[in-house]
Motif scaffolding. Sequence first.
Motif, short mmCIF file in Angstrom:
data_model
loop_
_atom_site.label_atom_id
_atom_site.label_comp_id
_atom_site.label_asym_id
_atom_site.label_seq_id
_atom_site.Cartn_x
_atom_site.Cartn_y
_atom_site.Cartn_z
N ASP A 1 0.72 -1.16 -0.12
CA ASP A 1 0.18 0.01 0.20
C ASP A 1 0.88 1.29 -0.21
O ASP A 1 1.76 1.27 0.67
CB ASP A 1 -0.96 0.11 1.25
CG ASP A 1 -2.16 -0.82 1.07
OD1 ASP A 1 -2.71 -1.20 2.35
OD2 ASP A 1 -2.25 -1.63 0.02
N VAL A 2 0.51 2.16 -0.74
CA VAL A 2 0.95 3.44 -0.68
C VAL A 2 0.36 4.49 0.24
O VAL A 2 -1.05 4.66 0.55
CB VAL A 2 0.91 4.28 -2.18
CG1 VAL A 2 1.52 5.60 -2.09
CG2 VAL A 2 1.39 3.50 -3.21
N GLN A 3 1.26 4.86 1.41
CA GLN A 3 0.58 5.70 2.47
C GLN A 3 1.80 6.47 3.05
O GLN A 3 2.93 6.19 3.13
CB GLN A 3 0.13 4.77 3.43
CG GLN A 3 0.89 3.84 4.11
CD GLN A 3 0.01 3.03 5.28
OE1 GLN A 3 -1.13 3.17 5.36
NE2 GLN A 3 0.80 1.94 5.69
N LEU A 4 1.31 7.59 3.71
CA LEU A 4 1.87 8.35 4.44
C LEU A 4 1.51 8.15 6.19
O LEU A 4 0.31 8.16 6.33
CB LEU A 4 1.88 9.87 4.04
CG LEU A 4 2.16 10.33 2.79
CD1 LEU A 4 1.88 11.77 2.41
CD2 LEU A 4 3.79 10.00 2.35
N GLN A 5 2.48 8.13 6.89
CA GLN A 5 2.35 7.98 8.11
C GLN A 5 2.84 9.00 9.19
O GLN A 5 4.19 9.13 9.36
CB GLN A 5 2.75 6.50 8.90
CG GLN A 5 2.35 6.26 10.16
CD GLN A 5 0.97 5.90 10.49
OE1 GLN A 5 0.54 5.30 9.62
NE2 GLN A 5 0.44 6.04 11.59
N ALA A 6 1.92 9.77 9.60
CA ALA A 6 2.58 11.11 10.51
C ALA A 6 2.43 10.67 12.15
O ALA A 6 1.60 10.05 12.23
CB ALA A 6 1.51 12.20 10.25
N SER A 7 3.51 11.34 12.47
CA SER A 7 3.55 10.97 14.01
C SER A 7 4.40 12.03 14.91
O SER A 7 4.83 13.11 13.88
CB SER A 7 4.13 9.72 14.23
OG SER A 7 5.38 9.70 13.95
N PRO B 1 -3.28 23.16 -0.64
CA PRO B 1 -3.63 21.68 -0.48
C PRO B 1 -4.29 20.78 -1.58
O PRO B 1 -3.96 19.90 -1.63
CB PRO B 1 -4.75 21.83 0.68
CG PRO B 1 -4.35 23.09 1.50
CD PRO B 1 -4.00 24.08 0.34
N SER B 2 -4.95 21.58 -2.33
CA SER B 2 -5.59 21.00 -3.71
C SER B 2 -4.52 20.50 -4.26
O SER B 2 -5.16 19.62 -5.36
CB SER B 2 -6.38 21.92 -4.12
OG SER B 2 -5.61 22.98 -4.64
N GLU B 3 -3.48 20.84 -4.52
CA GLU B 3 -2.33 19.93 -5.23
C GLU B 3 -1.85 18.77 -4.78
O GLU B 3 -1.22 18.13 -5.50
CB GLU B 3 -1.32 21.09 -5.26
CG GLU B 3 -1.50 22.65 -5.89
CD GLU B 3 -1.69 22.40 -7.32
OE1 GLU B 3 -2.15 23.51 -7.91
OE2 GLU B 3 -1.22 21.44 -8.00
N TYR B 4 -2.36 18.28 -3.78
CA TYR B 4 -1.96 17.16 -3.11
C TYR B 4 -2.79 16.04 -2.96
O TYR B 4 -4.07 16.39 -2.81
CB TYR B 4 -1.17 17.26 -1.43
CG TYR B 4 -0.05 18.26 -1.63
CD1 TYR B 4 -0.15 19.60 -1.70
CD2 TYR B 4 1.32 17.88 -1.32
CE1 TYR B 4 0.88 20.47 -1.87
CE2 TYR B 4 2.39 18.75 -1.18
CZ TYR B 4 2.10 20.12 -1.39
OH TYR B 4 3.37 20.75 -1.37
N GLU B 5 -2.25 14.73 -3.62
CA GLU B 5 -3.16 13.96 -3.60
C GLU B 5 -3.22 12.63 -2.42
O GLU B 5 -4.07 12.19 -2.29
CB GLU B 5 -2.75 13.02 -5.16
CG GLU B 5 -3.05 13.84 -6.28
CD GLU B 5 -1.88 14.53 -6.56
OE1 GLU B 5 -1.79 15.31 -7.76
OE2 GLU B 5 -0.66 14.42 -5.84
N LEU B 6 -2.02 12.63 -1.65
CA LEU B 6 -2.03 11.51 -0.75
C LEU B 6 -1.85 12.24 0.48
O LEU B 6 -0.74 13.14 0.60
CB LEU B 6 -0.77 10.58 -1.32
CG LEU B 6 -0.51 9.40 -0.23
CD1 LEU B 6 -1.70 8.51 -0.29
CD2 LEU B 6 0.73 8.89 -0.43
#
Length: 124
Positions: free
Chosen positions: A1-7, A108-113
């Motif tokens: 999976d493609v994802q970003l995990q913020a912490s 923000p509208s430029e960002y997809e993930l």
Amino acid sequence: DVQLQASGGGLVQAGGSLRLSCAASGLIFDDYAIGWFRQVPGQEREGLSCFKGTDGRIHYADSVKGRFSFSSDRAKNTVYLEMNRLTPEDTAVYFCALDYQGAWSSRPSEYELWGQGTQVTVSS
């Protein structure tokens, strides 16, 4: 999976510091643009910093310039937002996001993930 995990969010006193992390999986962030944003309930999402992976350029919003610093660790495929001299006005949910087009924008509208967001609360 493609994802970003913020912490890395939490509660800190005014004048303190926090470091947020955003770990990317399923892709190499160097190929794209990464942005940090924050949002207060009832307000629009605010762009704080954006990093263009292809050439390393970094942009900061005036509201955080000189206090916040973007960095990256390519070996960990992770980017960071070091936040210093925090004030109660910095209280918000913080997000990292990726722009596949690499446009290096604060919109923000430029960002997809998008990552899931991490709460930062600064007490006075």
